[in-house]
Every structure is written in structure tokens, then in C-alpha cells.
Write an enzyme that holds these catalytic residues in place. Structure first.
Site, PDB file in Angstrom:
ATOM      1  N   LYS A 123       0.853  -1.187   0.000  1.00  0.00           N
ATOM      2  CA  LYS A 123       0.000   0.000   0.000  1.00  0.00           C
ATOM      3  C   LYS A 123       0.883   1.229   0.000  1.00  0.00           C
ATOM      4  O   LYS A 123       1.729   1.408   0.889  1.00  0.00           O
ATOM      5  CB  LYS A 123      -0.895   0.006   1.249  1.00  0.00           C
ATOM      6  CG  LYS A 123      -1.995  -1.030   1.181  1.00  0.00           C
ATOM      7  CD  LYS A 123      -3.182  -0.665   2.060  1.00  0.00           C
ATOM      8  CE  LYS A 123      -4.236  -1.748   1.990  1.00  0.00           C
ATOM      9  NZ  LYS A 123      -5.415  -1.469   2.793  1.00  0.00           N
ATOM     10  N   ASP A 216     -10.094   2.753  12.086  1.00  0.00           N
ATOM     11  CA  ASP A 216     -10.654   2.840  10.744  1.00  0.00           C
ATOM     12  C   ASP A 216     -11.334   1.525  10.386  1.00  0.00           C
ATOM     13  O   ASP A 216     -11.171   1.007   9.277  1.00  0.00           O
ATOM     14  CB  ASP A 216      -9.539   3.162   9.740  1.00  0.00           C
ATOM     15  CG  ASP A 216     -10.075   3.731   8.434  1.00  0.00           C
ATOM     16  OD1 ASP A 216      -9.328   3.793   7.449  1.00  0.00           O
ATOM     17  OD2 ASP A 216     -11.273   4.079   8.391  1.00  0.00           O
TER      18      ASP A 216
END
Lengths: 866, 198
Positions: A123, A216
Site C-alpha cells: 500500500k 478505521d
């Protein structure tokens, strides 16, 4: 143009649009009525309208964001505009990018780690985020997150920066994200949703105990692989925030996250926001799985954010979703963090409890469940029951609990019953020690993430009935049974534990511990660990690797005194209670921070209050004071909150009672006292269905306990199910004070059904067990109603003159009620309210007629009842 | 300005705005403008996952910060957003004019609002984008002269990202009127912009 003409134009324009396109020109002509200017105006507007919609949409999409970016200087283009080739070049030979996987703001790639030869996910952080993030700090933070290892967590592998790229890697997990699954299938089957949620909550529980908050949690961060769900990106948000360039400039608190899944305290940037934001988000995820969408409406991310500050979430209305589950999810979505389940651990326990009770509603099981069996012709059945002699009843087998008899599909994982520790000792205090050791072991094992432990009361009742290991295991539905023997000679202990296979009684594992008394805590730890290992339980360990036992006191002297005070039989007599107070006092003297000892003290005073005429309110107030102190010392102690809740209940502080009891249940969902307290509260304030739910929960947690059964019976009777209530209490015919109270409740049920001979019999039986303090007065009531007024009046006389005592003014009021003298009854009832001798039965079926009397309104008011 | 005093001021201002106080509108306007600027700097530090930056987001953010939500009835909130929408429009369009003017060099400046804090810039807008924004602004001004209410609806919906109900509350008109005005205004503006840009 004048305004009125414009308004007219606007209206005509709308009307023209409402007509089908081929009609429009004609309509415009009609409406214009000869006015050429209007006709032309309308036609040109209509022409522009064709492209106006698209035009403004494109402006909104393509012009406004760059414009605001230009003005506000805050563009967040994902990963910069680097091409795949550029990223590959930056990464060099260590990784070979296979393809881009797409993603939110970071760019996500599937790549092969050339050094390890395995598939990884890379990522890449967006360029300007990377620019303002200190790479070295970020790496360090990632290392912390990388220490998380859990079957339901995708671990982080590494983090690095190359050129202007900042990235982190994790193993590739084949499977789709929950986001994709929901997008494809909409709402999930309840079972799937629950399984997924369970996995997520386990991951959260694990991480939270290590001090890592996700921040999150959302479907996009939950991967579904095989039969498991895994949470990804744990710790990333924190890492980014912590490694931010200008930390002082970031808004405080946990603002990083996805708006749609942010908890209210995240939205407002509350600096005190903690792990409970994950609980909230997890609730949202479950809501979405069950409902197919989020509970808040809002056209944009920010509107969604704002909505959760001001809107209540729309309740889940899914027919096949158990209401307990929907309620649990709803509680996760409470706006205030304190109103949510406080830990993922607690949430898991509640989820499991719901799963267990859901199994009861399985139609197959219902047929064999006594509770569910329809009692046909109540009166007839009850008469038949009573026709059988007491002796037969005593020999009756314990009521089967089908739920546990067959380890249900929804109760996975290991389960154990810990038999009371047996002592071979001449010192009676050692019996107490043994009981304490049993209790400790149960408590420690109960805190394992995946182990179902039968509570003490259930095990001891069954043991007391002479059942053998196999029968006990079957009745409680457990797979393991632990036997232990304690020998104590002076300060030396010899403790032998055996894990027994209930099917044939053979020992699967055995261990002997030879320790000094001073070493007793360490010994308990070792035993719990060993047993945990043998049964496959995951015991909680604290940050230093030690077992999380929360033993509450480091002082052995205090501990032993505490154990002495906790002997249940002490509560039954005034002398016993005085002894208990002395024990707890010693415990507190030895360790003034020993919260559990304060809670124990509170419970004694609570019990005391019921017996001392004229001093009830004082005793309740004292009980409350002790409980408050306990809570202040340790606000994670469920027992403290339970004690507080009962005290508040007694003092008629209904809201405070509810708060405390709910907290107790959250903190300690495997202890029945909180549920019992809630059942009482709801009975008093008139919330019968909640009363029943709480009573059931208490009974589920402590099967075979007379206290729990009593609450359940009361709840059933309040809900008009007196026949079932009697059945629930049928097994309790022991001539002990504790079980004597069962007779009182049974008697009331019979009285509610106007079955006077049976009611009289029950109350008489209860009177013989002096622990049932109201029994005499209620006997008076039943005698009066049953036509034996002379004897009733004799009882009244005894009470009025003080020769006998049966709950003071309340008892007297009850007898007057039975004799039909409502005037006197109300006078004495008012006195009872003032002296705090009113019993909970006032809100039960026996007093229904009294409650219908208009004079009852005054009683309600005095008791601050809603 | 501390947050609590900001909240108090906004409350007072909104009350005044509701009473039609024009000075209050201006004061509120400036306040919102300042807040938006401060916001802009912070925006850069954050990571919002799926959130894309847009004007609506910013306006809501300011609202969250300065508004004491417990005290705000729906109408006041809507008024706030109505003013904020106007502020947003002016911010964007004035910027476009400034940029455009700087490119073309000279010319009498429009009345611009000096930002309280410096706003660093990012990728510049293309000429075409600048022209479109300016044209939009001009067209809106023209519309305002003819039909003020529909122009306000455009401000609310387009620049403020407000929905029909919020717009209705902000402007004190029925939702039906909002819809009607919106449809009309877009067609009118489209026509006007087409004329300007051709």
C-alpha cells in the site's frame, strides 16, 4: 423583468417541463397567451435545460474540487499521479508488481516479494501525505503495529520509503473484502454476519489489550477468506498520525478515519476518544451486514459525519434477526462512549449469550424445553403437581436444560465446569480457602476469550444434589470437568487438580502443586494457565506476560479475610452477617484499596436492611456508600456495580440503579447478580418485558440457582404466566432459607390464580423456613382470602402487637388487604413506604387489585415510580 | 479566537441574521471565511480514506467547529450554511478572478476579501477553468439582479452542497419552491454561460 413576472416564468417553466417533450412547444404557446417575449424566453430556457443538468453535474465534479483545492491548497490525489511503471521503478528489484488492486486513497498493489518468494500487498501512501510524514517515524510506528499476531488480523510485514514513495506491506490474503460482499449480496444471512462479527471482535479484543486502536474499522478493511474474517490496516491510522510532520497542527484526538464509520467523538475530534471508537465502528459494520446499509442518511461523507452527532440510528428491522442482537448492535452505536459495550471482550460475551438463547428458540429444542412447554389447563396441572407428595418432588431429577445438554452449534469452543475444591484438613477455615480457590479459578478461566465456564452456584447446586461428574457435565453442557483436592498443613499447601473426562470419569490430565501459603497467588496463576492450556482456552495476559487475573489485592491476609466474609451462608442470620462484616473489616484494614471487600460489605448491609425494623433506610444508605467506595476504587469491578445497583434500587434511585446494573452486566456478563438486579428494577418500574429478558439472562448465566430461578418466576408471573412460574420453581423444595423464598413466590402465583388451598400450603411451607420473611404475612393474606379469617386475624394480631415480625408495615398491609380492609391496608402501606419495608411483591400479581385502586397513585408517587 | 468565543459569536450573529441584520451577515461571512482558511491548512495533514475534498466537506467542518450544536435549532443551522455557501462561492470565484487578472495583468480589482491567514497554493487552474468560474460568477450576479431567490438557491445547492430541505430552511421557502427555482436557475445560468463563453 419584474419579480412577479419572473415568478410567473418559473412556474410556467416547471409546467412546461412536466409535459411530454413533444407537447411542450404547443403548451408553451398556450401558456404564453400571445406574449411573444415570454414564449421566446420559455423556449430558450427549455433548450438550455437539456444540457443544464449534465453541465452543472460536470462542474460540480470537475471544476469545484480543483477550484477549492487551488484556493485551499488541499488536494489529496491518490498516490500522486505516479504510473504503475513509476512505482515499480521506485520499488526496484525487491518487489515485482503483479497488478494494481485499487483502493481508497492509498494505491494498493499485488506484488511478489522477491526475497521471500511470496505474494504481498503493497500500500502506497498518497504523495502529499507521504511528504508530510516522517518516514523513519512511520517505520517505527509500523513496527509496533507489526507485533500484532492474531488469526483474525492481517499482520503488517514491513514499511519503507523509496524516493518520495512511502509504503507498507502485508501478506496477500485471497478473498474479497466485506465491502465487496455487501455490494454484491446486500444484507448477509444472520449466521454469516454473526460469524464475521465475532472474528472482527476477537481481533479487536486482542489488539485493544495490547493498546492498539484500529480507528478505521469498516467493511473495506475486513477481508473474508475461507471461513474467516480478517481485519487489515490495524495501526496504520495511528502510525500516520503519529509520524505526521507537524503534529501540533493536526486536530487533536482521533480524527483520522473514514467519515462514514467514524464514531461521534472522532468526528468532533475529542482528545479523550479511545478504543471505544472501534466498538462503534464495529457496530456500524454489523448493522450494515444485517441491514444492507448504514443507519444514517446523508448525501455526502460530511453529512454522514454530521448525522451521527444529531440523529439516532434507525433501528434494525430485520425479521430473522434476534431482537437481542439488534439491541446489542444498537448499543454499540450509542452516541456516548460510556453507553456502549465497554470492551470488545464484553461485547463478545454478550454476543455469545445471545447466540445461546437464540438456540432455545429452535423449534426442535422447544419441545423438550420445560420452559417452553405449554402448560395446558394451568389449574389442573398445578393441582396434579401438588397432588404428588413432597417426597417424590425431592427425588425428582434436576430439570433438564436442553440448551446445554447438547452442545449447540452456536456455542463453539471449549467449556468447563470446576467442581468445588475438596479439602482434607482439620482447620475449618480451610474450607473457606478451598471455596475461594474454586472461585478464583473459575473467575480466571472465565476471562479466557473462548472458554465457557459454568458458574459456581450452578455447579454447587448440582453437586449438592448428589449428581456425579457425568450428570453434572451433561446438565451444564460442558466438555471438561475439573476436580481438585486441597491439603494444608501449617503454611504448606498441596493442591492436586484433575481434568476429568465426563463420559467415563477417567483423568485426562493431572498435576500436583506443592507450595507455601505465601505463594498462593502464583500457584493459582500456574493452575489456571495449565488448565487453560489443557482445554485449549485463550487466557488473557497482561503486557508483562503475566496472567490477567485481576485478583484485586496483593495482600494474602486481606484475601483470606475476604474469602471468609464471602461465605454465602453468613448472609442468612444476623449473627452470620455480623461475622461477615467483621471479616470484611479485617480485609479492608489489611488493604484499604481492596475494592471487592467493599462490595462484599455493601452486600451484607443490603441483606441486613431487610431484617432490622426501623433501620432499613439507614442500612440501604450504608450499603450504597460502601458500594460507591468500591466503584471508586475499581471501576472495572462488575460486582461493585452490581452492589451499587441493588443499593440504588432499594433507595428508589431508579435511573442510577439502571445505570449501575447495566454497567455491572457489561463488565461481568457471566455473573447473575447484575441481571437479577435489573429484573427487580424493571419489576418495580413496570417494564415487564425487559424484566423477563433480564431474568432470563440471569437464569441462563446461572442455571439451577434458586436466586435466578426466583427472579425468572417473578418475571413470568408479572407477565401473566403464573403456571410457568410455578414450574420454574418446582425443583426448589429444599428446607433451607434460600430455597424457602421460592415458596413465597410459588404461593403468590397460586394466590394470583385464586388457588387458595395451594397458596396457603406454600406459604405455610415457607414460614417453616424462617428465611422467608414475608411468608407469615402472606400466609395471613391467603388464609383470609381462602375463608379462614379467624386464623388470619390471629396472625394480624401477632403482627400488630409485635409478637411476630413479618416485614413490618408491609406485612400488616398485606394481611389487611387479604381481609378486605383496604382503608387500613393503604394506611399501613404508606407507612411501609416511609420505613422502606415495601417488598418487591407489591408490583407482582398478588397485589394487582390493590394497584388498581385509585389510592395507589399516592403510593406510586411516594415511591417515585414512573 | 477561541473555540468557545467563536461559538458564542456565531450564535449571536445567527440570531442577528435571522432578524435580517445585514452587518451580521457580513460579520458571519468573514468569520466563516477565516475558519475555512484555517481549515485548509489542517486539511493537508489529515488522511481521510475515501473522503474526497469538496466544498461541502469544508463547510460542514467549519460548522462542526464553530457551532454549538446544542444551541442551534435547525433554522439557525440552515442559515449558517446558507451564509457559508455564499462565502464559499465568493472565495472560489474571487480567487478565479484574481488568478485571471494576474494572468492578464492589471485591471481594477473586484472587492476581494483578504484571507486572515496565508493560503499556500497547489496546482493552478487552467485558463479554461478560470474562465468558466468567472463566467459562472458573472452569470450568477446577473441572475441575482433579476431573480434573487433562485440565485441564492444555486449558491446553497451548488457551492454549499446543501440538500433541498436545508436550502428550504436557510432561505425560508418551501421545498417545492426550492426545486422549481433550482431547475429554472440551472437552465437560465446555462443559457447565460453559453452566451458568454461563445
Amino acid at each position: 423583468m419584474q419579480h412577479s413576472r419572473v415568478d410567473q416564468l418559473i412556474v410556467l417553466f416547471e409546467r412546461a417541463l412536466e409535459a411530454p417533450p413533444e407537447r411542450r412547444a404547443e403548451l408553451v404557446c398556450e401558456m404564453a397567451g400571445g406574449d411573444g417575449a415570454i414564449e421566446q424566453e420559455l423556449n430558450s430556457l427549455l433548450a438550455a435545460h437539456e444540457s443544464a443538468g449534465d453541465y452543472f453535474d460536470s462542474l460540480e465534479r470537475d471544476l469545484i474540487p480543483p477550484a477549492s483545492a487551488a484556493v485551499f491548497g488541499a488536494g489529496l490525489a491518490p498516490g500522486g499521479s505516479a504510473s504503475l511503471a513509476e512505482v515499480q521503478e521506485a520499488l526496484g528489484d525487491s518487489y515485482r508488481i503483479v497488478r494494481e488492486l485499487g483502493g481508497g486513497m492509498s494505491r494498493v498493489f499485488l506484488a511478489k516479494d522477491m526475497r521471500l518468494g511470496r505474494d504481498v500487498v503493497i500500500k502506497v501512501l498518497p504523495a502529499d501525505l507521504a511528504a508530510s510524514t516522517r518516514a523513519d517515524r512511520f517505520r517505527r510506528e509500523i513496527q509496533l503495529a507489526a507485533q500484532l499476531q492474531h488469526p483474525h488480523l492481517v499482520p503488517l510485514l514491513a514499511s519503507d520509503s523509496v524516493g518520495s514513495l512511502l509504503y507498507y506491506t502485508m501478506p496477500f490474503v485471497a478473498g474479497e473484502s466485506l465491502r465487496e460482499r455487501i455490494a454484491r449480496d446486500g444484507a448477509l444471512p444472520v449466521r454469516d454476519a454473526r460469524d464475521i462479527w465475532r472474528d472482527v471482535l476477537e481481533a479487536l479484543a486482542y489488539a485493544h489489550t495490547r493498546g492498539v486502536i484500529h480507528r478505521d474499522i469498516k467493511p473495506g478493511n475486513i477481508l473474508l477468506s475461507g471461513r474467516s474474517a480478517l481485519v487489515t490496516d490495524f495501526g496504520i491510522a495511528r502510525a500516520i498520525e503519529a509520524a505526521g510532520d507537524d503534529a501540533s497542527e493536526t486536530a487533536p484526538g482521533l480524527t483520522i478515519g473514514t467519515p462514514a464509520y467514524m464514531a461521534p467523538e472522532q468526528v468532533t475530534g475529542d482528545p479523550n476518544a479511545d478504543h471505544r471508537v472501534d466498538i462503534y465502528a464495529a457496530g456500524l459494520v454489523m448493522y450494515e451486514m444485517l441491514g444492507g446499509g448504514l443507519p444514517f442518511s446523508g448525501a455526502s461523507s460530511r453529512e454522514l459525519m454530521l448525522a451521527r452527532l444529531t440523529q439516532d440510528p434507525a433501528p434494525l428491522t430485520r425479521a430473522d434477526c434476534p431482537s437481542g442482537l439488534a439491541q446489542l448492535v444498537g448499543r454499540c452505536l450509542a452516541r456516548g462512549p460510556h453507553d456502549r459495550p465497554q470492551t470488545a471482550e464484553a461485547l463478545l460475551a454478550e454476543l455469545d449469550a445471545i447466540s445461546d438463547s437464540a438456540a432455545v428458540t429452535d423449534p426442535e429444542r422447544r419441545q423438550s424445553s420445560l420452559r417452553g412447554r405449554s402448560v395446558v389447563a394451568l389449574g389442573l396441572a398445578a393441582t396434579v403437581l401438588l397432588g404428588v407428595s413432597l417426597g417424590t418432588w425431592l427425588q425428582r431429577k434436576p430439570r433438564e436444560r436442553p440448551r446445554s445438554a447438547v452442545p449447540a452449534v452456536s456455542t463453539p469452543g471449549p467449556s468447563i465446569a470446576v467442581l468445588p475444591v475438596v479439602t482434607i484438613s482439620s482447620d475449618p477455615r480451610d474450607t473457606v480457602l478451598a471455596a475461594g480457590l474454586t472461585e478464583e479459578l473459575i473467575a480466571t478461566l472465565s476471562r479466557a476469550g473462548n472458554l465457557r465456564v459454568s458458574p459456581t452456584v450452578s455447579v454447587s447446586v448440582l453437586r449438592g444434589r448428589g449428581l456425579d461428574v457425568r450428570q453434572i457435565a451433561e446438565s451444564l453442557g460442558v466438555v471438561h470437568v475439573l476436580e481438585s483436592v486441597l491439603q494444608k498443613v501449617g503454611p504448606r499447601l498441596r493442591f492436586q487438580v484433575r481434568l476429568v473426562d465426563p463420559r467415563d470419569g477417567s483423568a485426562r490430565w493431572t498435576e500436583t502443586y506443592n507450595r507455601e501459603m505465601d505463594d498462593i497467588f502464583a500457584m493459582q496463576d500456574d493452575i489456571a494457565r495449565a488448565v487453560g492450556r489443557e482445554v485449549g482456552a485463550r487466557l488473557m495476559t497482561g503486557p508483562d506476560g503475566r496472567l490477567d487475573t485481576r485478583r484485586y489485592t496483593p495482600s494474602i491476609v486481606a484475601y483470606r479475610a475476604y474469602l471468609d466474609g464471602m461465605e454465602p451462608r453468613l448472609l442468612d442470620t444476623p449473627a452470620g452477617r455480623a461475622q461477615a462484616i467483621a471479616h470484611f473489616t479485617r480485609a479492608i484494614e489489611a488493604d484499604s484499596n481492596f475494592a471487592a471487600a467493599y462490595a462484599g460489605m455493601s452486600n451484607v448491609y443490603l441483606e441486613e436492611a431487610g431484617t432490622v425494623p426501623g433501620k432499613q433506610r439507614e442500612a440501604f444508605a450504608l450499603a450504597r456508600t460502601w458500594a460507591l467506595k468500591a466503584v471508586a476504587l475499581d471501576d472495572s469491578l462488575g460486582g461493585a456495580y452490581a452492589a451499587l445497583g441493588w443499593a440504588e434500587n432499594a433507595l428508589r434511585n431508579w435511573a442510577a440503579a439502571e445505570r449501575a446494573l447495566k454497567r455491572a452486566v457489561e463488565l461481568d456478563p457471566r455473573a447473575p447478580r447484575g441481571f437479577e438486579g435489573l429484573a427487580r428494577l424493571y419489576m418495580l418500574v413496570g417494564r415487564p418485558s425487559e424484566q423477563l429478558a433480564a431474568a432470563r439472562a440471569g437464569e441462563d448465566v446461572a442455571p439451577y440457582s434458586v436466586a435466578a430461578a426466583r427472579e425468572l418466576a417473578l418475571a413470568l408471573s408479572v407477565n401473566g404466566r403464573c403456571g410457568e412460574a410455578i414450574e420454574v420453581l418446582a425443583p426448589f423444595k429444599e428446607l433451607t432459607p434460600a430455597e424457602g423464598v421460592a415458596g413465597v413466590v410459588r404461593g403468590q402465583c397460586y394466590a394470583a390464580m385464586a388457588m387458595w388451598p395451594e397458596a396457603i400450603a406454600e406459604f405455610r411451607w415457607a414460614v417453616e423456613n424462617s428465611g422467608a420473611r414475608t411468608a407469615l404475612a402472606f400466609l395471613g393474606y391467603a388464609l383470609a382470602r381462602g375463608g379462614q379469617r379467624v386464623e388470619a386475624e390471629r396472625i394480624l394480631d401477632d403482627l400488630l402487637t409485635g409478637r411476630k415480625y413479618s416485614h413490618g408495615a408491609f406485612g400488616i398491609a398485606s394481611v389487611y388487604m387479604g381481609l378486605g380492609n383496604y382503608d387500613a391496608a393503604f394506611v399501613w402501606l404508606a407507612k411501609a413506604v416511609d420505613e422502606y419495608s415495601v417488598r418487591i411483591y407489591l408490583m407482582g400479581p398478588m397485589f394487582a387489585e390493590l394497584r388498581r385502586d385509585p389510592r395507589f397513585a399516592d403510593i406510586r408517587r411516594r415511591m417515585r415510580l414512573p | 479566537m477561541t473555540e468557545s468565543s467563536a461559538a458564542a459569536t456565531v450564535t449571536d450573529l445567527l440570531r442577528a441574521v435571522e432578524h435580517g441584520d445585514r452587518d451580521a451577515i457580513d460579520a458571519l461571512f468573514r468569520l466563516v471565511y477565516d475558519e475555512l482558511s484555517i481549515l485548509a491548512r489542517r486539511q493537508r495533514r489529515r488522511w481521510h480514506g475515501d473522503l474526497t475534498l469538496n466544498t461541502t466537506a469544508l463547510v460542514h467542518e467549519v460548522y462542526l467547529k464553530v457551532a454549538d450544536q446544542k444551541q442551534f435549532p435547525v433554522e439557525s443551522r440552515a442559515h449558517f450554511f446558507g451564509v457559508a455557501a455564499k462565502a464559499m462561492r465568493h472565495i472560489l470565484c474571487n480567487h478565479a478572478r484574481d488568478r485571471g487578472r494576474k494572468k492578464r495583468g492589471g485591471g481594477a480589482p473586484h472587492v476581494t476579501l483578504e484571507p486572515a491567514h496565508e493560503i499556500a497554493e497547489q496546482p493552478a487552474l487552467s485558463d479554461e477553468q478560470l474562465d468558466t468560474l468567472a463566467a459562472l460568477d458573472d452569470a450568477l450576479e446577473s441572475l441575482e439582479r433579476i431573480a434573487e431567490r433562485p440565485a441564492r438557491v444555486v449558491e446553497c445547492r451548488f457551492f454549499g452542497g446543501m440538500d433541498i430541505d436545508d436550502t428550504s430552511a436557510a432561505l425560508g421557502i418551501s421545498p417545492r419552491t426550492v426545486k422549481r427555482d433550482w431547475v429554472f436557475a440551472r437552465a437560465w445560468l446555462r443559457r447565460e454561460i453559453q452566451l458568454k463563453l461563445e
